[in-house]
Design a protein around this motif. Structure first.
Motif, PDB file in Angstrom:
ATOM      1  N   CYS A 273       1.121  -1.278   0.213  1.00 56.58           N
ATOM      2  CA  CYS A 273      -0.336  -0.152   0.029  1.00 56.58           C
ATOM      3  C   CYS A 273       0.723   1.566  -0.041  1.00 56.58           C
TER       4      CYS A 273
ATOM      5  N   TRP B 291      -0.995   4.606  -1.426  1.00 59.54           N
ATOM      6  CA  TRP B 291      -2.770   3.675  -0.635  1.00 59.54           C
ATOM      7  C   TRP B 291      -2.539   4.569   0.778  1.00 59.54           C
ATOM      8  N   TRP B 292      -2.303   6.020   0.595  1.00 58.60           N
ATOM      9  CA  TRP B 292      -2.505   6.347   2.289  1.00 58.60           C
ATOM     10  C   TRP B 292      -3.649   6.289   2.676  1.00 58.60           C
ATOM     11  N   THR B 293      -4.419   6.599   2.712  1.00 52.06           N
ATOM     12  CA  THR B 293      -5.520   6.268   3.648  1.00 52.06           C
ATOM     13  C   THR B 293      -5.671   4.860   3.443  1.00 52.06           C
TER      14      THR B 293
ATOM     15  N   ALA C 264      -3.348   3.027   6.651  1.00 50.90           N
ATOM     16  CA  ALA C 264      -3.560   3.730   7.852  1.00 50.90           C
ATOM     17  C   ALA C 264      -4.358   2.176   8.584  1.00 50.90           C
ATOM     18  N   TYR C 265      -5.110   1.511   8.276  1.00 50.86           N
ATOM     19  CA  TYR C 265      -5.576   0.278   7.881  1.00 50.86           C
ATOM     20  C   TYR C 265      -5.351  -0.865   7.904  1.00 50.86           C
TER      21      TYR C 265
END
Length: 112
Positions: A67, A72-74, A77-78
């Motif tokens: 990621c 895919w920075w959002t 975090a997950y």
């Protein structure tokens, strides 16, 4: 560069091999009585837990760095939350097939 996810992934892989070698590290198994331990397929359970921990470590590190590479920075975090959550739920459900102790609906569960 952030190497924390790589470290956590390697830690999970090492923990997987430790669980395979020392099954007493499996939570729940080490709290059972000797009679209950006799009814557990410990070779199968330790092999299953080893596979789960190794795959979780590789998936956690791999998906995190993938990621980051794809920017895919959002999603980055997950990844540390959802990848272990998915594997832990899967392991809890599937590991029950190695426990051959009889469960009675009227019997109190351990720890309650």
């Amino acid at each position: 560069m952030n190497y924390s996810m790589l470290f956590i992934g390697l830690f999970l892989v090492a923990l997987g091999f430790l669980v395979r070698r020392y099954p007493i590290l499996i939570s729940g198994y080490n709290t059972m009585s000797a009679k209950e331990k006799e009814n557990v397929d410990i070779k199968g359970l330790s092999a299953f837990m080893c596979r789960c921990l190794v795959v979780m470590g590789v998936a956690l590190s791999g998906s995190y760095y993938f990621c980051v590479w794809m920017q895919w920075w959002t999603i980055v975090a997950y990844v540390p939350v959802f990848v272990p959550l998915i594997f832990v739920v899967y392991a809890l459900v599937k590991a029950q097939k190695y426990d051959h102790n009889r469960k009675n609906n009227n019997q109190k569960q351990r720890g309650t």
